[in-house]
Design a protein around this motif. Structure first.
Motif, short mmCIF file in Angstrom:
data_model
loop_
_atom_site.label_atom_id
_atom_site.label_comp_id
_atom_site.label_asym_id
_atom_site.label_seq_id
_atom_site.Cartn_x
_atom_site.Cartn_y
_atom_site.Cartn_z
N ALA A 32 0.95 -1.35 0.04
CA ALA A 32 0.00 -0.14 0.02
C ALA A 32 0.98 1.43 -0.08
CB ALA A 32 -0.60 -0.39 0.84
N MET A 33 2.32 1.55 0.63
CA MET A 33 2.96 2.32 0.80
C MET A 33 3.56 2.50 -0.13
SD MET A 33 2.76 3.98 4.00
CE MET A 33 0.94 4.09 3.86
N GLN A 34 4.09 0.91 -1.03
CA GLN A 34 4.63 1.91 -2.55
C GLN A 34 4.02 2.51 -2.98
OE1 GLN A 34 5.15 -2.44 -4.26
NE2 GLN A 34 6.66 -1.21 -5.92
N LEU A 35 2.69 1.40 -2.67
CA LEU A 35 1.12 2.31 -4.21
C LEU A 35 1.39 4.06 -4.36
CD1 LEU A 35 -1.84 -0.80 -4.45
CD2 LEU A 35 0.57 0.19 -6.21
N ALA A 36 1.21 4.36 -2.75
CA ALA A 36 1.23 5.58 -2.55
C ALA A 36 3.06 6.48 -3.27
CB ALA A 36 0.74 5.56 -1.25
N GLY A 37 3.60 5.53 -3.46
CA GLY A 37 4.74 6.86 -3.63
C GLY A 37 5.90 6.65 -2.54
N PHE A 38 6.02 6.15 -1.39
CA PHE A 38 6.73 5.81 -0.13
C PHE A 38 7.78 4.89 -0.45
CE2 PHE A 38 2.57 8.11 1.48
CZ PHE A 38 2.86 8.70 2.05
N ARG A 39 9.02 5.03 0.45
CA ARG A 39 10.17 4.49 0.64
C ARG A 39 10.56 4.01 1.81
NH1 ARG A 39 14.88 6.25 -3.41
NH2 ARG A 39 13.95 8.00 -1.27
N GLU A 40 10.92 2.79 2.55
CA GLU A 40 11.02 2.63 3.47
C GLU A 40 12.40 2.99 4.47
OE1 GLU A 40 11.90 -1.84 6.72
OE2 GLU A 40 12.51 -2.17 4.11
N VAL A 41 12.11 3.38 5.02
CA VAL A 41 13.24 3.70 6.45
C VAL A 41 13.05 2.82 7.69
CG1 VAL A 41 12.09 5.21 7.74
CG2 VAL A 41 14.50 5.91 6.81
N ARG A 42 14.66 2.54 7.52
CA ARG A 42 14.80 1.76 9.34
C ARG A 42 15.31 2.69 9.58
NH1 ARG A 42 15.18 -5.19 7.04
NH2 ARG A 42 13.91 -4.64 5.43
N THR A 43 15.86 3.21 10.81
CA THR A 43 16.25 3.56 11.77
C THR A 43 16.63 3.17 13.02
OG1 THR A 43 14.45 4.43 13.09
CG2 THR A 43 15.21 5.41 11.85
N PRO A 44 17.52 3.31 14.00
CA PRO A 44 18.02 2.45 15.18
C PRO A 44 16.88 1.95 16.49
CG PRO A 44 19.95 3.65 14.69
CD PRO A 44 18.31 4.15 14.26
N TYR A 45 17.04 1.00 16.80
CA TYR A 45 15.70 0.68 18.06
C TYR A 45 16.04 1.61 19.49
CZ TYR A 45 14.16 -2.91 15.62
OH TYR A 45 14.40 -4.23 14.37
N VAL A 46 17.60 1.99 19.06
CA VAL A 46 17.94 3.25 20.16
C VAL A 46 18.44 4.34 19.74
CG1 VAL A 46 19.73 2.97 22.18
CG2 VAL A 46 19.35 0.73 21.93
N GLU A 47 17.99 5.49 20.67
CA GLU A 47 18.25 6.40 19.91
C GLU A 47 18.84 7.23 21.51
OE1 GLU A 47 18.56 8.00 16.94
OE2 GLU A 47 17.22 7.00 15.43
N PRO A 48 19.28 8.46 21.48
CA PRO A 48 19.96 9.90 22.35
C PRO A 48 18.23 10.13 23.24
CG PRO A 48 20.29 10.38 20.27
CD PRO A 48 19.79 8.96 19.93
#
Ligand code: HAM
Length: 423
Positions: A32-48
């Protein structure tokens, strides 16, 4: 006996019986996201830790009491309680605005909040979400809500209800805060202790209170719409008109404020499947947060996004489904001499894209066929003494129960043909 260790409270295993449904919803979302022009991002599970304190807000439930935070070598770190702050950090850190005027990202993954666990509320849970940077809306706001409603409908979730609101720009929020405090201060004694405290820290959160005592004190309170300026009015009117055009049913809830401090203008929540989820029926929460990117050191960039709880979507779309096929073919050697040929048959079937399991333990034909049935295999390849000598196998249809002798060299083609697949 060794002490039995259990999973951390509120953090759950997903066993193979269930992981297929998770994969199906994740794949449907990615599509569904691809059809709407979105691309996947993966960010860390731990952040400051300061990332969440600065964006979500010091006086929110999430930051005040729900974050898993720790200090590691003098660094303050937190297991991410949500995905929006990390995505915005990545957007700024990589200077993404320099490459494109509008950025559309989706993500999926675990989030962590130390909440009181109950059905649909966990300490480790999974969100699927999306964010758009660089579009001030309200066209993309309406499109996002519409896309979500279609996606939730495609999962077969019943009784969807879309709630929308606007809290205007930052100045409106400040104006409204003053109005609300002026209204509630004389009634402070009627509020719960929690809300009395919020009156000084984060008065908008009182609107969200589930307590009947607080709700009674709020009767007749000004709504945020009473503090709107012309820009706020136009943005919200346009959002509603776009939703009308798209044919997306919604209800305006002037008291919808949501629990995170970063929002501006459009806010929305989607509820559904009340019969299955009860009080925790909020499937999706989202809204616009035009100040975050700048607050994190980037240029002034409007943004909007949403996140849905995957576990809640799975509960809401629960249907009785037949157990899934684990392998297409089960290879059953009847004695030790058959184990070597069985392994090569398994290898050849897999090379042709046929999922199979080889019985490498030995055992009676009966017990091997029981295993084949448990795996929902369509066919069993039986290697008996007589077949081995003649370089043949028995191909047994486990649904129709027909059985035929096939030359080993012909087995892959025969299996493909029986499974209705081309070579
Ligand atoms: P949120 O409303 O805190 O928003 O969470 C979104 C959704 O995540 C909820 O509607 C619910 O389905 C699920 N959820 C939240 N907490 C739990 C929990 N403890 N257990 C199970 N499911 C849970 C956000 O997180 C924002 N980041 C959404 C957003 C994206 N706003 C703009 N962009």
């Amino acid at each position: 006996m060794a002490e039995t260790l259990r999973a951390v409270k509120g953090m759950n295993d997903v066993l193979p019986e269930d992981s297929g449904r998770w994969q199906a919803v994740e794949a449907a979302f990615a599509r569904a996201m691809q059809l709407a022009g979105f691309r996947e991002v993966r960010t860390p599970y731990v952040e400051p830790t300061p990332l969440f304190v600065r964006t979500i807000g010091e006086a929110t439930d999430v930051v005040e009491k729900e974050m898993y935070s720790f200090v590691h070598h003098d660094e303050r770190l937190t297991l991410r309680p949500e995905g929006t702050a990390g995505a915005a950090r990545a957007y700024v850190e990589h200077g993404v605005h320099k490459n494109e005027p509008v950025t559309k990202w989706w993500y999926a993954g675990p989030m962590f909040r130390a909440e009181r666990p109950q059905r649909g509320r966990y300490r480790q849970f999974s969100q699927i979400g999306a964010e758009i940077y660089g579009d001030p809306g309200p066209g993309c706001d309406a499109e996002m809500i519409h896309t979500l409603v279609e996606f939730l409908g495609s999962l077969g979730i019943q009784g969807l209800e879309v709630l929308v609101n606007s809290i205007g720009g930052p100045a409106t929020r400040a104006r409204y805060k003053d109005k609300l405090v002026a209204f509630l201060t004389p009634k402070a004694a009627e509020l719960t202790a929690d809300s009395q405290r919020r009156l000084g820290t984060n008065p908008l959160r009182i609107l969200d209170s589930k307590s009947p005592q607080d709700q009674a004190a709020l009767v007749g309170a000004p709504t945020i719409h009473d503090a709107f300026d012309e820009v706020d009015i136009a943005h919200f009117a346009e959002l509603k008109s776009h939703l009308d055009h798209l044919g997306t049913p919604y209800r305006v809830d002037p008291k919808l404020v949501r629990g995170l401090d970063y929002y501006t203008y459009t806010l929305f929540e989607i509820k559904g499947a009340k019969d299955k989820l009860g009080a925790g029926d909020t499937l999706v929460g989202g809204g616009r947060y035009n100040g975050m990117v700048q607050e994190l050191g980037g240029p002034a960039t409007p943004a909007i996004g949403f996140a849905a709880g995957l576990e809640r979507l799975l509960i809401a779309s629960e249907r009785a489904t037949a157990p899934a096929t684990v392998v297409d073919v089960f290879v059953a050697p009847l004695d030790k001499a058959g184990h070597g040929p069985a392994l090569t048959i398994g290898r050849d079937l897999r090379r042709a894209g046929i999922a199979c399991e080889v019985d490498t333990r030995g055992g009676s034909l009966k017990s091997q066929l029981r295993r084949a049935n448990a795996l929902k295999a369509r066919f069993a390849v039986i290697l008996g003494d007589a077949e081995l000598k003649e370089d043949m196998v028995q191909l047994k249809d486990l649904e129709g129960h027909a059985q035929e002798r096939v030359a080993r060299g012909e087995l892959v083609s025969a299996a493909l043909a029986h499974l209705g697949r081309a070579r």
